[in-house]
Design an enzyme around this catalytic site. Structure first.
Site, PDB file in Angstrom:
ATOM      1  N   CYS A  57     -12.091   4.744   0.622  1.00  0.00           N
ATOM      2  CA  CYS A  57     -13.156   4.380   1.355  1.00  0.00           C
ATOM      3  C   CYS A  57     -13.190   4.961   2.664  1.00  0.00           C
ATOM      4  CB  CYS A  57     -13.638   3.066   1.563  1.00  0.00           C
ATOM      5  SG  CYS A  57     -14.793   2.978   2.878  1.00  0.00           S
ATOM      6  N   GLU A  79       0.911  -1.310   0.051  1.00  0.00           N
ATOM      7  CA  GLU A  79      -0.082   0.114  -0.012  1.00  0.00           C
ATOM      8  C   GLU A  79       0.777   1.298  -0.050  1.00  0.00           C
ATOM      9  OE1 GLU A  79      -3.375   1.017  -0.038  1.00  0.00           O
ATOM     10  OE2 GLU A  79      -2.172   2.957   0.198  1.00  0.00           O
ATOM     11  N   GLY A 112     -23.693  16.105 -10.486  1.00  0.00           N
ATOM     12  CA  GLY A 112     -25.021  15.748  -9.348  1.00  0.00           C
ATOM     13  C   GLY A 112     -25.077  14.253  -9.273  1.00  0.00           C
ATOM     14  N   LEU A 127      -3.492   2.487   4.997  1.00  0.00           N
ATOM     15  CA  LEU A 127      -4.567   1.052   4.947  1.00  0.00           C
ATOM     16  C   LEU A 127      -5.957   1.880   4.883  1.00  0.00           C
ATOM     17  CD1 LEU A 127      -2.671  -1.236   7.205  1.00  0.00           C
ATOM     18  CD2 LEU A 127      -3.131  -1.452   4.727  1.00  0.00           C
ATOM     19  N   GLY A 128      -6.774   1.156   4.130  1.00  0.00           N
ATOM     20  CA  GLY A 128      -8.071   1.671   4.363  1.00  0.00           C
ATOM     21  C   GLY A 128      -8.615   2.311   2.970  1.00  0.00           C
ATOM     22  N   GLY A 134       3.097  -0.579  -5.355  1.00  0.00           N
ATOM     23  CA  GLY A 134       3.423  -1.936  -6.174  1.00  0.00           C
ATOM     24  C   GLY A 134       3.162  -1.899  -7.568  1.00  0.00           C
ATOM     25  N   ILE A 152     -21.333  11.671  -5.187  1.00  0.00           N
ATOM     26  CA  ILE A 152     -20.621  12.468  -4.292  1.00  0.00           C
ATOM     27  C   ILE A 152     -21.069  14.012  -4.299  1.00  0.00           C
ATOM     28  CG2 ILE A 152     -18.296  13.834  -4.385  1.00  0.00           C
ATOM     29  CD1 ILE A 152     -17.107  10.947  -5.069  1.00  0.00           C
ATOM     30  N   HIS A 178     -43.795  -2.449  15.106  1.00  0.00           N
ATOM     31  CA  HIS A 178     -44.525  -1.380  14.914  1.00  0.00           C
ATOM     32  C   HIS A 178     -44.262  -0.535  16.088  1.00  0.00           C
ATOM     33  CE1 HIS A 178     -47.925   1.490  13.985  1.00  0.00           C
ATOM     34  NE2 HIS A 178     -48.303   1.229  15.475  1.00  0.00           N
TER      35      HIS A 178
HETATM   36  P1  NAD Z   1     -21.124   9.547 -10.427  1.00  0.00           P
HETATM   37  O1  NAD Z   1     -20.704   8.686 -11.494  1.00  0.00           O
HETATM   38  O2  NAD Z   1     -21.964   8.975  -9.355  1.00  0.00           O
HETATM   39  O3  NAD Z   1     -21.749  10.945 -10.977  1.00  0.00           O
HETATM   40  C1  NAD Z   1     -21.041  11.822 -11.785  1.00  0.00           C
HETATM   41  C2  NAD Z   1     -22.374  12.730 -12.302  1.00  0.00           C
HETATM   42  O4  NAD Z   1     -21.367  13.738 -12.692  1.00  0.00           O
HETATM   43  C3  NAD Z   1     -23.049  12.103 -13.342  1.00  0.00           C
HETATM   44  O5  NAD Z   1     -24.429  12.576 -12.751  1.00  0.00           O
HETATM   45  C4  NAD Z   1     -22.747  12.837 -14.411  1.00  0.00           C
HETATM   46  O6  NAD Z   1     -23.862  13.019 -15.364  1.00  0.00           O
HETATM   47  C5  NAD Z   1     -22.297  14.019 -14.182  1.00  0.00           C
HETATM   48  N1  NAD Z   1     -21.279  14.865 -15.282  1.00  0.00           N
HETATM   49  C6  NAD Z   1     -20.317  14.017 -15.627  1.00  0.00           C
HETATM   50  N2  NAD Z   1     -19.710  14.991 -16.470  1.00  0.00           N
HETATM   51  C7  NAD Z   1     -19.975  16.157 -16.151  1.00  0.00           C
HETATM   52  C8  NAD Z   1     -19.728  17.767 -16.707  1.00  0.00           C
HETATM   53  N3  NAD Z   1     -18.928  17.914 -17.242  1.00  0.00           N
HETATM   54  N4  NAD Z   1     -20.745  18.561 -16.001  1.00  0.00           N
HETATM   55  C9  NAD Z   1     -21.600  18.256 -15.149  1.00  0.00           C
HETATM   56  N5  NAD Z   1     -21.967  17.017 -14.762  1.00  0.00           N
HETATM   57  C10 NAD Z   1     -21.096  16.016 -15.227  1.00  0.00           C
HETATM   58  O7  NAD Z   1     -19.737  10.100  -9.718  1.00  0.00           O
HETATM   59  P2  NAD Z   1     -19.183  10.662  -8.543  1.00  0.00           P
HETATM   60  O8  NAD Z   1     -20.518  11.263  -7.864  1.00  0.00           O
HETATM   61  O9  NAD Z   1     -18.135  11.282  -8.776  1.00  0.00           O
HETATM   62  O10 NAD Z   1     -18.937   9.307  -7.588  1.00  0.00           O
HETATM   63  C11 NAD Z   1     -17.748   8.496  -8.016  1.00  0.00           C
HETATM   64  C12 NAD Z   1     -18.118   6.950  -7.746  1.00  0.00           C
HETATM   65  O11 NAD Z   1     -17.973   7.013  -6.125  1.00  0.00           O
HETATM   66  C13 NAD Z   1     -19.441   6.693  -7.984  1.00  0.00           C
HETATM   67  O12 NAD Z   1     -19.427   5.334  -8.810  1.00  0.00           O
HETATM   68  C14 NAD Z   1     -20.296   6.489  -6.673  1.00  0.00           C
HETATM   69  O13 NAD Z   1     -20.934   5.321  -6.769  1.00  0.00           O
HETATM   70  C15 NAD Z   1     -19.290   6.176  -5.727  1.00  0.00           C
HETATM   71  N6  NAD Z   1     -19.663   6.866  -4.489  1.00  0.00           N
HETATM   72  C16 NAD Z   1     -20.306   6.124  -3.654  1.00  0.00           C
HETATM   73  C17 NAD Z   1     -20.977   6.744  -2.456  1.00  0.00           C
HETATM   74  C18 NAD Z   1     -21.776   5.671  -1.739  1.00  0.00           C
HETATM   75  O14 NAD Z   1     -22.149   4.774  -1.938  1.00  0.00           O
HETATM   76  N7  NAD Z   1     -22.670   6.614  -0.603  1.00  0.00           N
HETATM   77  C19 NAD Z   1     -20.455   7.742  -2.071  1.00  0.00           C
HETATM   78  C20 NAD Z   1     -19.523   8.487  -2.942  1.00  0.00           C
HETATM   79  C21 NAD Z   1     -19.060   7.971  -4.161  1.00  0.00           C
END
Ligand code: NAD
Length: 460
Positions: A41, A33, A179, A37-38, A113, A182, A439
């Protein structure tokens, strides 16, 4: 040269879980790594964001309590203390993983690595380079934020999910490009801190990977909190005007606007980190590493798991893949096929889903029946003052097998385990309806959905 049965590259939820499982199967294991670590996430993703989202939730509750006759005086915020708590949570969990590595006699190498053409793993980036050899290699190097090519990006000041957790000041305003998951989670964090938030989303709705009704509901709630959401809108240029940044956007109808903002967060997806395998000629699936159901790459002694192989890019998916890869690398036979992966968005309200959506069912030509029950009459949700949301249940008409569930509302990221269990056991709506639910609970909404699907629901 030290030799191992299995070498794992990457210590995130894919890699460290694979290493522990391989060690528990009696194998001599090394883990390489570069950072902490971790992985993403724990250090720059799920855990820090959930810690900050908990702060957001509490700020909102305090505000809401005023209407219930509970006054706590003006709310003051200390970003320093909030970030300190986030760091403490990370440190505690990281120490836990370090302990598990020791307990499993897993040798942890600190460094980058890289698999050499002869199958050895070169470890660099630290004072002394070294090379180790292993019969099997599991690559779990994850992904990094994708930064799009935009006019002015080189001189723009922006955060990604890798850097935003170390923000030093609560800004007056932030534009979030993307949107997706994240983007909406950070919109919730920043709006609760009183920041003026704008989401710019290229697609026609936020969280496009989720059910359209979930997107609609979340968008409505975020707007009520004051978040501005621009969909069908792309960023065409980033400009600087003194301390202010200007985000030039254009809608699909050709309307342009310049948004002034103090901070900028880019979250438009993640790209696989191929640094450990650049010297190999592995089969690819677009930008991702191609694997079979046993997590084997085109080179059978090399396995790949997690964000590197695409798919959902979720921590728990990576861990499930890591367990499968470890078992197969250790000489057992396991498959990832048929594993049910739930998805959770930790906004307020939360969104959780499992299985297929209504649109996916239609696309696959499946004969399904879909019902949606509202939380507005759910006793527990009303008592909590959070009766906005729904449960959508999709099941196959012939056998009543549950194929998909989407939930929006309080605690649904915990509740999604129930339909996941039903789907894991190929359960039916009839079986769900015959199960007694406590309930008052929000889980009753799922039970209500089953009753409604069968046409014999008590309340719907
Ligand atoms: P995402 O793929 O979820 O969303 C990216 C968004 O950006 C999409 O809606 C897309 O249409 C939009 N987009 C792309 N290019 C753009 C642009 N130039 N201008 C405006 N909008 C644009 O990606 P993310 O939010 O970056 O997350 C990354 C990964 O991390 C995802 O696969 C997500 O599942 C994972 N994640 C999961 C969790 C969770 O499980 N709670 C939390 C955070 C991240």
């Amino acid at each position: 040269m030290s030799t191992y049965d299995i070498a794992v590259i990457g210590g995130g939820p894919g890699g460290y879980v694979a290493a522990i499982r391989a060690a528990k199967l009696g194998k001599k294991v090394a883990l390489v790594e570069y950072g902490h670590l971790g992985g993403t996430c724990l250090n720059r993703g799920c855990i820090p964001s959930k810690t900050l989202l908990r702060h957001a939730e509490i700020i909102e509750q305090i505000e809401k309590a005023k209407d219930w006759g509970i006054e706590a005086g003006p709310v003051t915020l200390s970003l320093e203390k909030m970030l300190k708590r986030k760091d403490q949570v990370i440190k505690k969990l990281r120490t836990g993983i370090e302990y598990l590595m020791k307990q499993g006699n897993i040798e942890v190498f600190s460094g980058l690595g890289e698999v050499e053409a002869d199958g050895t793993v070169r470890i660099s980036g630290q004072e002394k380079e070294s090379t180790i050899k292993a019969d099997k290699i599991i690559v779990a190097t994850g992904s990094t934020p994708f930064v799009p090519t935009l006019a002015g990006i080189d001189s723009a000041r922006f955060y990604t999910s890798d850097t935003v957790f170390d923000i030093e000041k609560i800004p007056d305003s932030i534009v979030i490009i993307g949107g997706g998951i994240i983007g909406v989670e950070f919109a919730c964090i920043f709006t609760s801190l009183g920041v003026d938030v704008t989401i710019v989303e290229m697609g026609d709705r936020i969280i496009p990977s989720e059910d359209p009704d979930a997107s609609k509901h979340l968008a409505k709630t975020l707007k009520k909190k004051g978040v501005r959401i621009l969909t069908n809108t792309k960023v065409t240029e980033l400009k600087q005007a003194g301390d202010t940044q200007q985000v030039v956007v254009e809608s699909d109808k050709g309307k342009t606007e310049v948004i002034d903002t103090e901070d900028l967060l880019i979250c438009v997806g993640r790209k696989p980190n191929l640094s450990a395998i650049s010297k190999l000629d592995l089969g690819m699936n677009g930008p991702f590493v191609k694997v079979n159901d046993m997590m084997q790459t085109s080179q059978p002694n090399i396995y790949a798991v997690g964000d590197l192989i695409g798919g959902w890019q979720l921590a728990h998916a990576a861990s499930a893949e890591g367990v499968v890869a470890a078992a197969n690398a250790a000489g057992e036979r396991e498959s990832i096929k048929g594993k049910i992966i739930p998805r959770c968005v930790y906004t307020s309200p939360e969104v959780a889903s499992v299985g297929i959506s209504e649109a996916e069912a239609k696309k696959r030509g499946l004969h399904v029946k879909v019902v949606k029950t509202d939380l507005s009459a759910n006793g527990k949700a009303l008592a909590m003052g959070e009766a906005e949301g729904f449960v959508k249940l999709i099941a196959d008409v012939k056998h009543g097998e549950i194929l998909g569930v989407t939930m929006v509302g309080p605690h649904v990221t915990e509740m999604i385990a129930e339909p996941t269990a039903f789907m894991h056991l190929e359960g039916t709506v009839e079986e769900l309806d015959s199960m007694v639910h406590a309930h008052p609970t929000i889980s009753e909404a799922l039970y209500e959905a089953a009753g409604s699907w069968l046409g014999k629901g008590v309340h719907s």
